[in-house]
Write a protein that holds these residues in place. Structure first.
Motif, PDB file in Angstrom:
ATOM      1  N   PRO A   1       0.802  -1.225   0.000  1.00  0.00           N
ATOM      2  CA  PRO A   1       0.000   0.000   0.000  1.00  0.00           C
ATOM      3  C   PRO A   1       0.839   1.282   0.000  1.00  0.00           C
ATOM      4  N   THR A   2       2.152   1.172   0.169  1.00  0.00           N
ATOM      5  CA  THR A   2       3.002   2.364   0.099  1.00  0.00           C
ATOM      6  C   THR A   2       3.023   2.975  -1.300  1.00  0.00           C
ATOM      7  N   LEU A   3       2.476   2.264  -2.283  1.00  0.00           N
ATOM      8  CA  LEU A   3       2.427   2.829  -3.633  1.00  0.00           C
ATOM      9  C   LEU A   3       1.643   4.139  -3.648  1.00  0.00           C
TER      10      LEU A   3
ATOM     11  N   GLU B   1       7.409  -1.752  -4.067  1.00  0.00           N
ATOM     12  CA  GLU B   1       7.240  -3.098  -4.589  1.00  0.00           C
ATOM     13  C   GLU B   1       6.140  -3.790  -3.795  1.00  0.00           C
ATOM     14  N   GLY B   2       5.914  -5.039  -4.098  1.00  0.00           N
ATOM     15  CA  GLY B   2       5.035  -5.881  -3.302  1.00  0.00           C
ATOM     16  C   GLY B   2       5.895  -7.023  -2.801  1.00  0.00           C
ATOM     17  N   PHE B   3       6.075  -8.000  -3.672  1.00  0.00           N
ATOM     18  CA  PHE B   3       7.056  -9.067  -3.482  1.00  0.00           C
ATOM     19  C   PHE B   3       7.855  -9.092  -4.782  1.00  0.00           C
TER      20      PHE B   3
ATOM     21  N   TRP C   1      -7.980   9.746  -2.491  1.00  0.00           N
ATOM     22  CA  TRP C   1      -9.328   9.254  -2.794  1.00  0.00           C
ATOM     23  C   TRP C   1      -9.276   7.810  -3.315  1.00  0.00           C
ATOM     24  N   GLY C   2      -8.295   7.529  -4.154  1.00  0.00           N
ATOM     25  CA  GLY C   2      -8.147   6.170  -4.663  1.00  0.00           C
ATOM     26  C   GLY C   2      -7.871   5.179  -3.552  1.00  0.00           C
ATOM     27  N   LYS C   3      -7.070   5.589  -2.588  1.00  0.00           N
ATOM     28  CA  LYS C   3      -6.764   4.729  -1.444  1.00  0.00           C
ATOM     29  C   LYS C   3      -8.020   4.453  -0.633  1.00  0.00           C
TER      30      LYS C   3
ATOM     31  N   ASP D   1       3.212 -10.185   5.786  1.00  0.00           N
ATOM     32  CA  ASP D   1       2.213  -9.949   6.821  1.00  0.00           C
ATOM     33  C   ASP D   1       2.294  -8.541   7.397  1.00  0.00           C
ATOM     34  N   ARG D   2       3.494  -7.937   7.393  1.00  0.00           N
ATOM     35  CA  ARG D   2       3.615  -6.601   7.973  1.00  0.00           C
ATOM     36  C   ARG D   2       2.847  -5.549   7.180  1.00  0.00           C
ATOM     37  N   TYR D   3       2.459  -5.859   5.929  1.00  0.00           N
ATOM     38  CA  TYR D   3       1.658  -4.914   5.144  1.00  0.00           C
ATOM     39  C   TYR D   3       0.290  -4.675   5.773  1.00  0.00           C
ATOM     40  N   ARG D   4      -0.108  -5.570   6.652  1.00  0.00           N
ATOM     41  CA  ARG D   4      -1.388  -5.443   7.346  1.00  0.00           C
ATOM     42  C   ARG D   4      -1.508  -4.078   8.035  1.00  0.00           C
ATOM     43  N   GLU D   5      -0.384  -3.573   8.531  1.00  0.00           N
ATOM     44  CA  GLU D   5      -0.408  -2.317   9.293  1.00  0.00           C
ATOM     45  C   GLU D   5      -0.782  -1.112   8.429  1.00  0.00           C
TER      46      GLU D   5
END
Length: 346
Positions: free
Chosen positions: A99-101, A253-255, A109-111, A129-133
């Protein structure tokens, strides 16, 4: 898809592609591919195109009658959520980036729109899993970690040794795009070129930034003849094995598959410590180096220069890198996905 077919599941792929489209990667013959051929996949669909897609999608989904649908990324999730309204099919929102994108692209608004729509998902898959935050607490119970599978390499790089011509290669693999930020890698390499005269930079990939990157290369005496844009390849493993150091200068990135593959092939790697996904795969000082911040030419130059100068350290890091990717062996990652699919379907 290939793995799930192998495990006895029925799988279909729904895409906007033309009827004569062919898959870039091998795809199991059992997979049913619905090519909608409505609109241009490279452009955002207008209202008329979206309306034309409705009957095609509903007809295809009804014909296949799935127990669950995986929607890759937020946009396709919202589209399928509306296109399949009333059909009673559970949807999985499969996020492919952190979600840092939203710090670099789209809008607030998109977020908010994306996070609100995810309330209607049966599961939300994230790659760490840390992306949960980064998500609202109301969504946390729906979030499941599904890291990407990383194939075990059979051939490995020799990070500390030059090639037959006595040269070393700094490698990057990725789309030539704003996200990957190759401009800063070119700037960093240009600042190091005089110091490391036996090093070249190879960038494997294609994208919309090719022209501007080529102009940077042609306009710099420190880059001409030292930087190579090789385009795409179906044999990226050969690029990993023949290189000495890897760099992914992404903004987010994501992965990052290319980074994971490089590490699995024994390539020590460099990226930004503030880039989600990159900092989750590179162990600073163990399997590579994390440059301070995100987007700084100076910090990236330092991180690269330190490793380009130390053949012994690169060799040690490369050995560590090979071992570090074993946690993402395909069998374990596919087990996670199969469990998520069964949970959502039930």
């Amino acid at each position: 898809m290939n793995e799930m077919v192998g495990r006895g599941h029925e799988v279909a792929l729904l895409s906007w592609d033309r009827e004569d489209a062919e898959a870039f990667y091998p795809m199991a013959s059992e997979i049913r591919w619905y090519k909608l051929h409505t609109g241009d996949a490279a452009r955002k669909a207008n209202v008329l195109t979206r309306l034309q897609r409705v009957p095609k999608i509903r007809r295809s989904v009804s014909q296949f009658s799935p127990h669950v649908i995986i929607c890759f990324q937020g946009g396709p999730f919202r589209a399928i959520l509306s296109y399949t309204a009333g059909m009673g099919i559970p949807l999985i929102a499969a996020e492919r980036t952190a979600p840092t994108l939203y710090e670099y692209a789209n809008s607030a608004w998109g977020k908010r729109k994306e996070h609100f729509s995810f309330r209607f998902a049966k599961r939300i898959t994230v790659q760490f899993d840390r992306y949960r935050e980064y998500y609202p607490k109301a969504l946390h119970k729906l979030i499941v970690e599904t890291p990407n599978p990383v194939l075990e390499a059979h051939d490995f790089a020799v990070p500390g040794a030059a090639n037959e011509q006595g040269r070393f290669t700094l490698l990057s693999v990725g789309r030539l795009s704003y996200q990957k930020n190759y401009q800063v890698l070119l700037q960093a390499f240009a600042s190091l070129a005089d110091r490391f005269v036996d090093w070249d930079l190879k960038i494997v990939g294609e994208g919309e930034d090719r022209t501007s990157l080529k102009e940077m290369i042609d306009g710099s005496p420190n880059l001409r003849g030292r930087v190579f844009l090789t385009g795409t390849t179906s044999d990226v493993a050969s690029a990993y094995v023949s290189s000495n150091l890897f760099c992914l200068p992404s903004r987010w990135e994501g992965f990052p598959n290319a980074l994971a593959e490089a590490l699995a092939h024994g390539l020590p790697s460099v990226g930004y410590g503030d880039c989600a996904g990159v900092r989750d795969l590179i162990e600073h000082g163990g399997t590579g180096s994390l440059a301070d911040g995100n987007g700084s030419c100076e910090s990236l130059s330092k991180a690269l220069g330190d490793l380009m100068a130390d053949h012994t350290r690169r060799t040690k890091m490369g050995n560590n890198a090979r071992l570090s990717m074993r946690r993402y062996l395909p069998s374990a990652c596919f087990d996670r996905w199969e469990h998520v699919l069964k949970q959502a379907a039930n």
